[in-house]
Scaffold this motif. Structure first.
Motif, PDB file in Angstrom:
ATOM      1  N   GLY A   1      42.830   1.257 -30.214  1.00  0.00           N
ATOM      2  CA  GLY A   1      44.272   0.328 -29.813  1.00  0.00           C
ATOM      3  C   GLY A   1      43.954  -0.264 -28.308  1.00  0.00           C
ATOM      4  N   ALA A   2      44.738  -1.059 -28.035  1.00  0.00           N
ATOM      5  CA  ALA A   2      44.756  -1.826 -26.728  1.00  0.00           C
ATOM      6  C   ALA A   2      44.746  -0.820 -25.704  1.00  0.00           C
ATOM      7  N   ILE A   3      44.039  -1.120 -24.400  1.00  0.00           N
ATOM      8  CA  ILE A   3      44.028  -0.382 -23.193  1.00  0.00           C
ATOM      9  C   ILE A   3      44.909  -1.248 -22.116  1.00  0.00           C
ATOM     10  N   THR A   4      45.836  -0.354 -21.474  1.00  0.00           N
ATOM     11  CA  THR A   4      46.414  -1.184 -20.207  1.00  0.00           C
ATOM     12  C   THR A   4      46.354  -0.338 -19.154  1.00  0.00           C
ATOM     13  N   PHE A   5      47.312  -0.507 -18.242  1.00  0.00           N
ATOM     14  CA  PHE A   5      47.149   0.329 -16.791  1.00  0.00           C
ATOM     15  C   PHE A   5      48.327   0.688 -15.913  1.00  0.00           C
ATOM     16  N   PHE A   6      48.180   1.420 -15.052  1.00  0.00           N
ATOM     17  CA  PHE A   6      49.566   1.583 -14.300  1.00  0.00           C
ATOM     18  C   PHE A   6      49.070   1.606 -12.859  1.00  0.00           C
ATOM     19  N   GLU A   7      50.101   1.126 -12.137  1.00  0.00           N
ATOM     20  CA  GLU A   7      49.758   1.187 -10.636  1.00  0.00           C
ATOM     21  C   GLU A   7      49.814   2.197  -9.997  1.00  0.00           C
ATOM     22  N   GLU A   8      48.570   2.425  -9.089  1.00  0.00           N
ATOM     23  CA  GLU A   8      48.317   3.610  -8.353  1.00  0.00           C
ATOM     24  C   GLU A   8      47.041   3.211  -7.508  1.00  0.00           C
ATOM     25  N   ALA A   9      47.424   3.558  -6.233  1.00  0.00           N
ATOM     26  CA  ALA A   9      46.894   3.194  -4.692  1.00  0.00           C
ATOM     27  C   ALA A   9      45.523   4.124  -4.844  1.00  0.00           C
ATOM     28  N   ALA A  10      44.566   4.399  -5.500  1.00  0.00           N
ATOM     29  CA  ALA A  10      43.504   5.108  -5.551  1.00  0.00           C
ATOM     30  C   ALA A  10      42.213   4.639  -6.101  1.00  0.00           C
ATOM     31  N   GLY A  11      41.130   5.161  -6.147  1.00  0.00           N
ATOM     32  CA  GLY A  11      40.042   4.779  -6.736  1.00  0.00           C
ATOM     33  C   GLY A  11      39.908   4.832  -8.263  1.00  0.00           C
ATOM     34  N   PRO A  12      39.147   3.924  -8.870  1.00  0.00           N
ATOM     35  CA  PRO A  12      39.220   3.983 -10.478  1.00  0.00           C
ATOM     36  C   PRO A  12      39.266   5.582 -11.036  1.00  0.00           C
ATOM     37  N   ALA A  13      40.165   5.569 -11.954  1.00  0.00           N
ATOM     38  CA  ALA A  13      40.581   6.520 -12.799  1.00  0.00           C
ATOM     39  C   ALA A  13      41.666   6.327 -13.928  1.00  0.00           C
ATOM     40  N   ALA A  14      41.795   7.282 -14.523  1.00  0.00           N
ATOM     41  CA  ALA A  14      42.761   7.433 -16.032  1.00  0.00           C
ATOM     42  C   ALA A  14      43.277   8.661 -15.824  1.00  0.00           C
ATOM     43  N   THR A  15      44.366   8.472 -16.793  1.00  0.00           N
ATOM     44  CA  THR A  15      45.190   9.389 -17.429  1.00  0.00           C
ATOM     45  C   THR A  15      44.956   9.500 -19.068  1.00  0.00           C
ATOM     46  N   SER A  16      45.568  10.508 -19.656  1.00  0.00           N
ATOM     47  CA  SER A  16      45.215  10.817 -21.000  1.00  0.00           C
ATOM     48  C   SER A  16      46.084  11.998 -21.794  1.00  0.00           C
ATOM     49  N   ASP A  17      46.332  11.262 -23.220  1.00  0.00           N
ATOM     50  CA  ASP A  17      46.930  12.391 -23.771  1.00  0.00           C
ATOM     51  C   ASP A  17      46.154  13.278 -24.646  1.00  0.00           C
ATOM     52  N   ARG A  18      44.763  12.938 -24.604  1.00  0.00           N
ATOM     53  CA  ARG A  18      44.014  13.466 -25.391  1.00  0.00           C
ATOM     54  C   ARG A  18      42.807  14.347 -24.795  1.00  0.00           C
ATOM     55  N   PHE A  19      42.467  13.870 -23.726  1.00  0.00           N
ATOM     56  CA  PHE A  19      41.385  14.312 -22.798  1.00  0.00           C
ATOM     57  C   PHE A  19      41.842  15.089 -21.734  1.00  0.00           C
ATOM     58  N   PRO A  20      41.104  16.279 -21.373  1.00  0.00           N
ATOM     59  CA  PRO A  20      41.670  17.339 -20.116  1.00  0.00           C
ATOM     60  C   PRO A  20      41.147  16.719 -19.024  1.00  0.00           C
ATOM     61  N   VAL A  21      42.008  17.181 -17.804  1.00  0.00           N
ATOM     62  CA  VAL A  21      41.449  16.786 -16.265  1.00  0.00           C
ATOM     63  C   VAL A  21      40.134  17.032 -16.025  1.00  0.00           C
ATOM     64  N   GLY A  22      39.477  16.031 -15.567  1.00  0.00           N
ATOM     65  CA  GLY A  22      37.950  16.305 -15.307  1.00  0.00           C
ATOM     66  C   GLY A  22      37.065  15.583 -16.270  1.00  0.00           C
ATOM     67  N   THR A  23      37.518  14.976 -17.489  1.00  0.00           N
ATOM     68  CA  THR A  23      36.606  14.281 -18.425  1.00  0.00           C
ATOM     69  C   THR A  23      36.506  13.131 -17.903  1.00  0.00           C
ATOM     70  N   ARG A  24      35.081  12.855 -17.873  1.00  0.00           N
ATOM     71  CA  ARG A  24      34.612  11.480 -17.706  1.00  0.00           C
ATOM     72  C   ARG A  24      34.593  10.431 -18.948  1.00  0.00           C
ATOM     73  N   LEU A  25      34.801   9.167 -18.669  1.00  0.00           N
ATOM     74  CA  LEU A  25      34.877   8.304 -19.783  1.00  0.00           C
ATOM     75  C   LEU A  25      34.556   6.967 -19.189  1.00  0.00           C
ATOM     76  N   ARG A  26      33.749   6.251 -20.010  1.00  0.00           N
ATOM     77  CA  ARG A  26      33.185   4.923 -19.976  1.00  0.00           C
ATOM     78  C   ARG A  26      34.194   4.229 -20.710  1.00  0.00           C
ATOM     79  N   VAL A  27      34.814   3.229 -20.198  1.00  0.00           N
ATOM     80  CA  VAL A  27      35.645   2.086 -20.825  1.00  0.00           C
ATOM     81  C   VAL A  27      34.893   0.772 -20.658  1.00  0.00           C
ATOM     82  N   THR A  28      34.701  -0.015 -21.998  1.00  0.00           N
ATOM     83  CA  THR A  28      34.342  -1.227 -22.062  1.00  0.00           C
ATOM     84  C   THR A  28      35.015  -2.370 -22.504  1.00  0.00           C
ATOM     85  N   ASN A  29      35.146  -3.407 -21.846  1.00  0.00           N
ATOM     86  CA  ASN A  29      35.948  -4.430 -22.512  1.00  0.00           C
ATOM     87  C   ASN A  29      34.845  -5.480 -22.969  1.00  0.00           C
TER      88      ASN A  29
END
Length: 224
Positions: free
Chosen positions: A150-178
């Protein structure tokens, strides 16, 4: 006489107390109204889709009607699911404008209620690429091997590149490619959300095309 008077006084106090309890309960003082049970967990954000208020979902089929309430301002929007996405509910721009607070692009405290429409998973066509409301994207999208669909979008956060997820636990590293521009970002999951992967603004800037708030053609890889 004194004993009888004491009994009458006690009875009178009991009547007054019972009446007060009845009045306070009727006015909602005894118990606060319970919050409706939400059918989606995590934050809610939006896509740049135009048109009348609507939503996409990886949980509810096309035609499902949902009510989304922002608990911070008590604003609600009733939307119909019009297609699939990578979130339990992803609002379009018009729906988000109905419920968000000024300057905020994510609703952290929310309730999503299912008002009607098809039950999740009910009456779904069996042909690939023709499953409205399922987590599977249209067959034309080359997302084979992706950990999220499915499509990927974003939320506003003043921080370095990061993500949140309903599937992967905190600390999981993901590579996202457009896949439309072959730009890639590597992010660490920092918390929960209502999406398989929801990028923050810094990560989105690394991969999105100018003026676009949604990455439809993508692949997500789990690095660890």
């Amino acid at each position: 006489m004194k004993v009888q008077r004491k009994h009458m006084l006690a009875a009178g106090v009991a009547v007054v107390a019972a009446a007060a309890m009845a009045v306070s309960t009727g006015l909602g003082f005894a118990d606060s109204a319970p919050t409706a049970q939400s059918v989606c967990a995590g934050s809610i954000t939006f896509s740049a889709e135009g048109g009348a208020p609507a939503a996409t979902s990886n949980q509810f089929p096309v035609g499902t009607t949902l009510r989304v309430t922002n608990l911070d301002n008590d604003k609600s929007a009733e939307v119909t699911v019009v297609g699939p996405s990578g979130s339990c509910v992803l609002l379009n721009a018009a729906a988000m404008d109905l419920v968000r607070e000024p300057g905020k692009n994510v609703i952290r405290r929310n309730v999503v209620e299912r008002l009607g429409g098809a039950q999740p998973g009910a009456g779904q066509p069996t042909q690939a690429g023709d499953r409205p409301g399922s987590a599977s994207p249209p067959a034309a999208r080359p997302v084979t091997g992706s950990a999220c669909q499915g499509a990927i979008t974003f939320f506003e956060e003043a921080a370095g590149p990061a993500a949140t997820s309903d599937r992967f636990p905190v600390g999981t590293r993901l590579r996202v490619t457009n896949l439309d521009n072959d730009r890639t970002t590597t992010v660490t999951v920092t918390g929960p959300s209502g999406s398989c992967v929801l990028l923050n603004s810094a990560a989105m800037e690394q991969i999105r095309e100018p003026g676009k708030n949604l990455v439809r053609n993508n692949t997500v890889e789990v690095l660890r």
